[in-house]
Design an enzyme around this catalytic site. Structure first.
Site, mmCIF file in Angstrom:
data_model
loop_
_atom_site.group_PDB
_atom_site.id
_atom_site.type_symbol
_atom_site.label_atom_id
_atom_site.label_comp_id
_atom_site.label_asym_id
_atom_site.label_seq_id
_atom_site.Cartn_x
_atom_site.Cartn_y
_atom_site.Cartn_z
ATOM 1 N N HIS A 107 -9.700 1.186 4.668
ATOM 2 C CA HIS A 107 -8.444 1.463 5.367
ATOM 3 C C HIS A 107 -8.712 2.474 6.480
ATOM 4 O O HIS A 107 -9.503 3.405 6.297
ATOM 5 C CB HIS A 107 -7.380 1.999 4.395
ATOM 6 C CG HIS A 107 -6.035 2.026 5.032
ATOM 7 N ND1 HIS A 107 -5.669 3.018 5.909
ATOM 8 C CD2 HIS A 107 -4.988 1.171 4.947
ATOM 9 C CE1 HIS A 107 -4.437 2.763 6.340
ATOM 10 N NE2 HIS A 107 -4.006 1.648 5.777
ATOM 11 N N GLY B 169 2.183 2.290 11.140
ATOM 12 C CA GLY B 169 3.182 3.361 11.136
ATOM 13 C C GLY B 169 3.844 3.633 12.473
ATOM 14 O O GLY B 169 4.527 4.647 12.631
ATOM 15 N N SER C 42 3.043 -1.869 10.378
ATOM 16 C CA SER C 42 4.489 -1.912 10.641
ATOM 17 C C SER C 42 5.136 -3.216 10.177
ATOM 18 O O SER C 42 6.027 -3.748 10.843
ATOM 19 C CB SER C 42 4.779 -1.679 12.125
ATOM 20 O OG SER C 42 4.347 -0.389 12.494
ATOM 21 N N ASN D 283 0.870 -1.182 0.000
ATOM 22 C CA ASN D 283 0.000 0.000 0.000
ATOM 23 C C ASN D 283 0.905 1.230 0.000
ATOM 24 O O ASN D 283 1.457 1.602 1.025
ATOM 25 C CB ASN D 283 -0.893 -0.045 1.249
ATOM 26 C CG ASN D 283 -1.731 1.211 1.413
ATOM 27 O OD1 ASN D 283 -1.800 2.043 0.507
ATOM 28 N ND2 ASN D 283 -2.368 1.348 2.569
ATOM 29 N N TRP D 284 1.037 1.836 -1.155
ATOM 30 C CA TRP D 284 1.963 2.967 -1.298
ATOM 31 C C TRP D 284 1.406 4.273 -0.737
ATOM 32 O O TRP D 284 2.089 5.288 -0.760
ATOM 33 C CB TRP D 284 2.323 3.162 -2.781
ATOM 34 C CG TRP D 284 3.334 2.201 -3.286
ATOM 35 C CD1 TRP D 284 3.898 1.164 -2.604
ATOM 36 C CD2 TRP D 284 3.923 2.190 -4.591
ATOM 37 N NE1 TRP D 284 4.798 0.502 -3.392
ATOM 38 C CE2 TRP D 284 4.826 1.118 -4.629
ATOM 39 C CE3 TRP D 284 3.760 2.967 -5.728
ATOM 40 C CZ2 TRP D 284 5.581 0.818 -5.753
ATOM 41 C CZ3 TRP D 284 4.506 2.670 -6.859
ATOM 42 C CH2 TRP D 284 5.411 1.606 -6.873
ATOM 43 N N LYS D 285 0.169 4.219 -0.300
ATOM 44 C CA LYS D 285 -0.474 5.421 0.266
ATOM 45 C C LYS D 285 -0.206 6.627 -0.636
ATOM 46 O O LYS D 285 -0.308 6.522 -1.858
ATOM 47 C CB LYS D 285 0.009 5.642 1.704
ATOM 48 C CG LYS D 285 -0.175 4.397 2.572
ATOM 49 C CD LYS D 285 -0.041 4.639 4.047
ATOM 50 C CE LYS D 285 -0.288 3.346 4.798
ATOM 51 N NZ LYS D 285 -0.331 3.501 6.238
ATOM 52 N N GLY E 159 2.696 -1.193 4.334
ATOM 53 C CA GLY E 159 2.628 0.232 4.017
ATOM 54 C C GLY E 159 3.993 0.769 3.630
ATOM 55 O O GLY E 159 4.542 0.437 2.579
ATOM 56 N N GLU F 202 -5.698 -4.833 10.507
ATOM 57 C CA GLU F 202 -4.682 -3.814 10.751
ATOM 58 C C GLU F 202 -5.047 -3.016 11.996
ATOM 59 O O GLU F 202 -5.810 -2.030 11.898
ATOM 60 C CB GLU F 202 -4.611 -2.834 9.579
ATOM 61 C CG GLU F 202 -4.250 -3.446 8.263
ATOM 62 C CD GLU F 202 -3.667 -2.384 7.324
ATOM 63 O OE1 GLU F 202 -2.517 -2.552 6.915
ATOM 64 O OE2 GLU F 202 -4.344 -1.398 7.029
HETATM 65 P P1 PGA Z 1 2.581 0.585 7.691
HETATM 66 O O1 PGA Z 1 1.102 0.767 7.097
HETATM 67 O O2 PGA Z 1 3.116 -0.710 7.154
HETATM 68 O O3 PGA Z 1 3.343 1.788 7.181
HETATM 69 O O4 PGA Z 1 2.453 0.546 9.174
HETATM 70 C C1 PGA Z 1 0.262 -0.323 6.890
HETATM 71 C C2 PGA Z 1 -1.050 0.106 6.314
HETATM 72 O O5 PGA Z 1 -1.570 1.167 6.709
HETATM 73 O O6 PGA Z 1 -1.596 -0.559 5.420
#
Ligand code: PGA
Length: 253
Positions: A100, A179, A216, A11-13, A237, A173
Protein backbone atom coordinates in the site's frame (compact mmCIF):
# COMPACT_ATOMS: atom_id res chain seq x y z
CA UNK A 1 -26.44 -9.79 -20.03
CA UNK A 2 -25.48 -11.53 -16.82
CA UNK A 3 -24.76 -9.22 -13.89
CA UNK A 4 -21.07 -8.97 -13.09
CA UNK A 5 -19.97 -9.87 -9.57
CA UNK A 6 -17.46 -7.43 -8.10
CA UNK A 7 -15.03 -7.89 -5.28
CA UNK A 8 -15.20 -5.17 -2.64
CA UNK A 9 -12.27 -4.99 -0.27
CA UNK A 10 -12.55 -2.62 2.67
CA UNK A 11 -9.25 -1.21 3.90
CA UNK A 12 -10.07 0.21 7.32
CA UNK A 13 -6.57 1.63 7.70
CA UNK A 14 -6.25 3.03 11.26
CA UNK A 15 -9.68 4.66 11.28
CA UNK A 16 -11.06 2.58 14.15
CA UNK A 17 -9.79 1.60 17.57
CA UNK A 18 -10.26 -1.99 18.73
CA UNK A 19 -13.44 -1.11 20.66
CA UNK A 20 -14.80 0.91 17.76
CA UNK A 21 -14.16 -1.99 15.42
CA UNK A 22 -15.99 -4.31 17.81
CA UNK A 23 -18.99 -1.98 17.99
CA UNK A 24 -19.00 -1.73 14.19
CA UNK A 25 -18.91 -5.50 13.77
CA UNK A 26 -21.60 -5.99 16.41
CA UNK A 27 -23.94 -3.53 14.72
CA UNK A 28 -23.42 -4.12 11.03
CA UNK A 29 -22.12 -7.56 10.05
CA UNK A 30 -25.54 -9.27 10.08
CA UNK A 31 -27.18 -6.68 7.82
CA UNK A 32 -24.22 -6.56 5.49
CA UNK A 33 -24.13 -10.35 5.19
CA UNK A 34 -27.85 -10.28 4.32
CA UNK A 35 -27.26 -7.63 1.65
CA UNK A 36 -24.27 -9.55 0.35
CA UNK A 37 -26.28 -12.74 -0.01
CA UNK A 38 -27.60 -13.06 -3.53
CA UNK A 39 -25.85 -9.86 -4.65
CA UNK A 40 -23.32 -11.85 -6.67
CA UNK A 41 -20.51 -9.75 -5.17
CA UNK A 42 -17.91 -10.61 -2.56
CA UNK A 43 -16.90 -8.58 0.45
CA UNK A 44 -13.61 -8.60 2.34
CA UNK A 45 -12.89 -6.49 5.45
CA UNK A 46 -9.32 -5.58 6.36
CA UNK A 47 -9.17 -4.08 9.86
CA UNK A 48 -5.94 -3.24 11.67
CA UNK A 49 -4.00 -6.13 13.23
CA UNK A 50 -5.49 -5.68 16.71
CA UNK A 51 -9.00 -6.34 15.42
CA UNK A 52 -8.21 -9.54 13.53
CA UNK A 53 -9.15 -11.67 16.54
CA UNK A 54 -12.47 -9.87 16.61
CA UNK A 55 -13.27 -10.35 12.94
CA UNK A 56 -12.33 -13.99 13.34
CA UNK A 57 -15.08 -14.31 15.98
CA UNK A 58 -17.65 -12.16 14.23
CA UNK A 59 -17.19 -13.50 10.71
CA UNK A 60 -16.69 -17.16 11.61
CA UNK A 61 -19.85 -18.39 9.91
CA UNK A 62 -20.30 -15.38 7.66
CA UNK A 63 -19.96 -15.02 3.89
CA UNK A 64 -17.99 -11.83 4.58
CA UNK A 65 -14.27 -12.60 4.35
CA UNK A 66 -11.40 -10.78 5.99
CA UNK A 67 -7.74 -10.00 5.70
CA UNK A 68 -4.84 -8.01 7.10
CA UNK A 69 -3.42 -4.68 6.01
CA UNK A 70 0.20 -5.81 5.88
CA UNK A 71 2.52 -8.65 6.91
CA UNK A 72 6.20 -9.12 7.63
CA UNK A 73 8.54 -10.20 4.85
CA UNK A 74 10.31 -12.35 7.46
CA UNK A 75 9.24 -15.81 8.50
CA UNK A 76 9.86 -15.53 12.26
CA UNK A 77 12.29 -14.08 14.77
CA UNK A 78 13.60 -10.83 16.24
CA UNK A 79 11.43 -8.40 14.27
CA UNK A 80 9.89 -6.08 16.82
CA UNK A 81 6.49 -4.76 15.88
CA UNK A 82 5.97 -7.04 12.89
CA UNK A 83 3.31 -9.67 12.26
CA UNK A 84 4.10 -12.87 10.38
CA UNK A 85 2.12 -14.51 7.61
CA UNK A 86 1.89 -17.54 9.90
CA UNK A 87 0.03 -15.44 12.50
CA UNK A 88 -2.31 -14.12 9.82
CA UNK A 89 -3.04 -17.68 8.79
CA UNK A 90 -3.62 -18.64 12.45
CA UNK A 91 -6.11 -15.76 12.60
CA UNK A 92 -7.97 -17.12 9.59
CA UNK A 93 -7.09 -14.33 7.17
CA UNK A 94 -7.89 -15.12 3.54
CA UNK A 95 -6.25 -11.96 2.21
CA UNK A 96 -3.33 -9.66 2.96
CA UNK A 97 -2.80 -6.16 1.60
CA UNK A 98 0.83 -5.46 0.70
CA UNK A 99 2.59 -2.57 -1.00
CA UNK A 100 0.00 0.00 0.00
CA UNK A 101 1.35 3.45 -0.84
CA UNK A 102 1.04 4.51 2.80
CA UNK A 103 3.28 1.62 3.87
CA UNK A 104 5.67 2.25 0.99
CA UNK A 105 5.84 5.90 2.06
CA UNK A 106 5.86 5.71 5.87
CA UNK A 107 7.76 2.45 6.31
CA UNK A 108 10.16 2.73 3.38
CA UNK A 109 8.79 -0.45 1.86
CA UNK A 110 10.44 -1.22 -1.48
CA UNK A 111 8.99 -3.29 -4.32
CA UNK A 112 11.52 -6.03 -3.50
CA UNK A 113 10.12 -6.19 0.04
CA UNK A 114 6.59 -6.29 -1.36
CA UNK A 115 7.61 -9.28 -3.48
CA UNK A 116 9.00 -11.05 -0.39
CA UNK A 117 5.79 -10.36 1.52
CA UNK A 118 3.83 -11.79 -1.40
CA UNK A 119 5.78 -15.05 -1.17
CA UNK A 120 5.23 -15.22 2.62
CA UNK A 121 1.49 -14.85 2.11
CA UNK A 122 1.35 -17.40 -0.71
CA UNK A 123 3.25 -19.89 1.46
CA UNK A 124 0.46 -19.52 4.02
CA UNK A 125 -2.44 -19.85 1.58
CA UNK A 126 -3.34 -16.16 1.89
CA UNK A 127 -4.22 -14.22 -1.25
CA UNK A 128 -1.92 -11.20 -1.61
CA UNK A 129 -3.57 -7.90 -2.54
CA UNK A 130 -0.68 -6.11 -4.21
CA UNK A 131 -1.11 -2.34 -4.35
CA UNK A 132 0.60 -0.37 -7.09
CA UNK A 133 0.20 3.14 -8.43
CA UNK A 134 2.05 6.28 -9.36
CA UNK A 135 2.51 9.61 -7.57
CA UNK A 136 0.88 12.78 -8.82
CA UNK A 137 4.25 13.94 -10.13
CA UNK A 138 4.76 10.78 -12.18
CA UNK A 139 1.19 11.06 -13.44
CA UNK A 140 1.75 14.65 -14.57
CA UNK A 141 5.05 13.74 -16.21
CA UNK A 142 3.50 10.84 -18.13
CA UNK A 143 5.59 8.35 -16.14
CA UNK A 144 2.79 6.26 -14.66
CA UNK A 145 3.45 3.20 -16.80
CA UNK A 146 7.18 3.33 -16.17
CA UNK A 147 6.48 3.45 -12.42
CA UNK A 148 4.04 0.54 -12.53
CA UNK A 149 6.51 -1.51 -14.57
CA UNK A 150 9.18 -0.96 -11.90
CA UNK A 151 6.77 -1.92 -9.12
CA UNK A 152 5.73 -5.15 -10.86
CA UNK A 153 9.16 -6.36 -11.97
CA UNK A 154 10.18 -7.84 -8.55
CA UNK A 155 6.76 -9.48 -8.35
CA UNK A 156 7.37 -11.21 -11.67
CA UNK A 157 10.83 -12.36 -10.55
CA UNK A 158 9.46 -13.73 -7.27
CA UNK A 159 6.63 -15.56 -9.02
CA UNK A 160 9.09 -17.12 -11.46
CA UNK A 161 11.19 -18.57 -8.64
CA UNK A 162 8.15 -19.45 -6.52
CA UNK A 163 7.08 -21.95 -9.20
CA UNK A 164 3.82 -23.01 -7.53
CA UNK A 165 0.44 -21.73 -8.59
CA UNK A 166 -0.45 -18.31 -7.25
CA UNK A 167 -3.74 -16.43 -7.07
CA UNK A 168 -3.23 -12.72 -6.63
CA UNK A 169 -5.11 -9.48 -6.55
CA UNK A 170 -3.53 -6.44 -8.13
CA UNK A 171 -5.02 -3.20 -6.88
CA UNK A 172 -4.18 -0.18 -8.99
CA UNK A 173 -4.32 2.81 -6.66
CA UNK A 174 -2.90 6.02 -8.09
CA UNK A 175 -1.57 7.92 -5.07
CA UNK A 176 -3.19 11.14 -6.30
CA UNK A 177 -6.63 9.61 -6.00
CA UNK A 178 -6.27 8.11 -2.49
CA UNK A 179 -8.31 10.15 -0.05
CA UNK A 180 -8.57 13.10 -2.43
CA UNK A 181 -12.02 12.58 -3.94
CA UNK A 182 -10.36 12.56 -7.38
CA UNK A 183 -11.08 9.51 -9.50
CA UNK A 184 -9.26 8.90 -12.81
CA UNK A 185 -11.14 9.05 -16.10
CA UNK A 186 -12.48 5.74 -17.40
CA UNK A 187 -10.22 6.01 -20.49
CA UNK A 188 -7.17 6.48 -18.33
CA UNK A 189 -8.00 3.47 -16.17
CA UNK A 190 -8.65 1.36 -19.26
CA UNK A 191 -5.22 2.22 -20.64
CA UNK A 192 -3.53 1.42 -17.32
CA UNK A 193 -5.34 -1.91 -17.00
CA UNK A 194 -4.38 -2.77 -20.56
CA UNK A 195 -0.79 -1.95 -19.69
CA UNK A 196 -0.85 -4.11 -16.55
CA UNK A 197 -2.32 -6.97 -18.55
CA UNK A 198 0.41 -6.60 -21.16
CA UNK A 199 3.08 -6.79 -18.43
CA UNK A 200 1.58 -9.86 -16.83
CA UNK A 201 1.45 -11.70 -20.17
CA UNK A 202 5.02 -12.89 -19.50
CA UNK A 203 4.29 -14.02 -15.92
CA UNK A 204 4.28 -17.77 -15.15
CA UNK A 205 1.17 -19.42 -16.51
CA UNK A 206 0.45 -20.78 -13.03
CA UNK A 207 -0.40 -17.26 -11.86
CA UNK A 208 -3.92 -15.88 -11.95
CA UNK A 209 -5.03 -12.50 -10.73
CA UNK A 210 -7.94 -10.15 -10.33
CA UNK A 211 -7.60 -6.47 -11.16
CA UNK A 212 -9.03 -3.91 -8.75
CA UNK A 213 -9.16 -0.16 -8.67
CA UNK A 214 -8.68 1.84 -5.46
CA UNK A 215 -8.71 5.53 -4.61
CA UNK A 216 -11.72 7.57 -3.44
CA UNK A 217 -14.10 4.72 -4.21
CA UNK A 218 -17.61 5.18 -2.85
CA UNK A 219 -21.18 4.37 -3.85
CA UNK A 220 -21.04 7.02 -6.60
CA UNK A 221 -17.56 6.64 -8.09
CA UNK A 222 -17.85 2.83 -8.17
CA UNK A 223 -20.87 3.16 -10.46
CA UNK A 224 -18.96 5.47 -12.81
CA UNK A 225 -16.17 2.91 -13.16
CA UNK A 226 -18.04 -0.38 -13.04
CA UNK A 227 -18.31 -0.86 -16.80
CA UNK A 228 -14.58 -1.05 -17.36
CA UNK A 229 -14.26 -4.53 -18.86
CA UNK A 230 -10.97 -5.45 -17.15
CA UNK A 231 -12.15 -4.35 -13.72
CA UNK A 232 -12.92 -7.06 -11.15
CA UNK A 233 -13.64 -4.89 -8.15
CA UNK A 234 -12.58 -2.14 -5.80
CA UNK A 235 -10.26 -1.52 -2.88
CA UNK A 236 -12.23 0.88 -0.70
CA UNK A 237 -10.62 3.00 2.02
CA UNK A 238 -12.57 5.57 4.00
CA UNK A 239 -15.97 4.66 2.53
CA UNK A 240 -15.59 1.07 3.76
CA UNK A 241 -15.91 2.28 7.35
CA UNK A 242 -19.41 3.52 6.55
CA UNK A 243 -21.80 0.54 6.56
CA UNK A 244 -24.43 2.45 4.58
CA UNK A 245 -21.97 3.18 1.77
CA UNK A 246 -20.80 -0.44 1.72
CA UNK A 247 -24.32 -1.71 1.60
CA UNK A 248 -25.25 0.80 -1.16
CA UNK A 249 -22.30 -0.42 -3.21
CA UNK A 250 -23.42 -4.03 -2.79
CA UNK A 251 -26.91 -3.08 -3.92
CA UNK A 252 -26.08 -0.66 -6.74
CA UNK A 253 -23.15 -2.35 -8.45
P1 PGA B 1 -9.65 5.89 -0.06
O1 PGA B 1 -8.39 4.92 0.18
O2 PGA B 1 -10.76 5.03 -0.59
O3 PGA B 1 -9.94 6.46 1.31
O4 PGA B 1 -9.23 6.91 -1.05
C1 PGA B 1 -8.13 3.85 -0.67
C2 PGA B 1 -6.91 3.09 -0.23
O5 PGA B 1 -5.94 3.72 0.22
O6 PGA B 1 -6.89 1.85 -0.26
Amino acid sequence: MQKKGYMLIGNWKMYMSTYEARAWLESHTKNLATTLKGSGHSLVLCPSFDALFLVQQFLKDSSIEYGAQDCSEHIQGAYTGQVSAQSLQDLGCSYGIIGHSEVRQFHAETSDIVAQKMVRLLEHAITPIICIGESHQDYLNGKAQEHIKKQLKPIERALTSYKKSANLIIAYEPIWSIGTGIVPEVNYLESIFEFINSLTASWPKTTTFKLLYGGSVNEKSSIQLKNIAALDGFLVGKASTDPKKLSDMLKLL
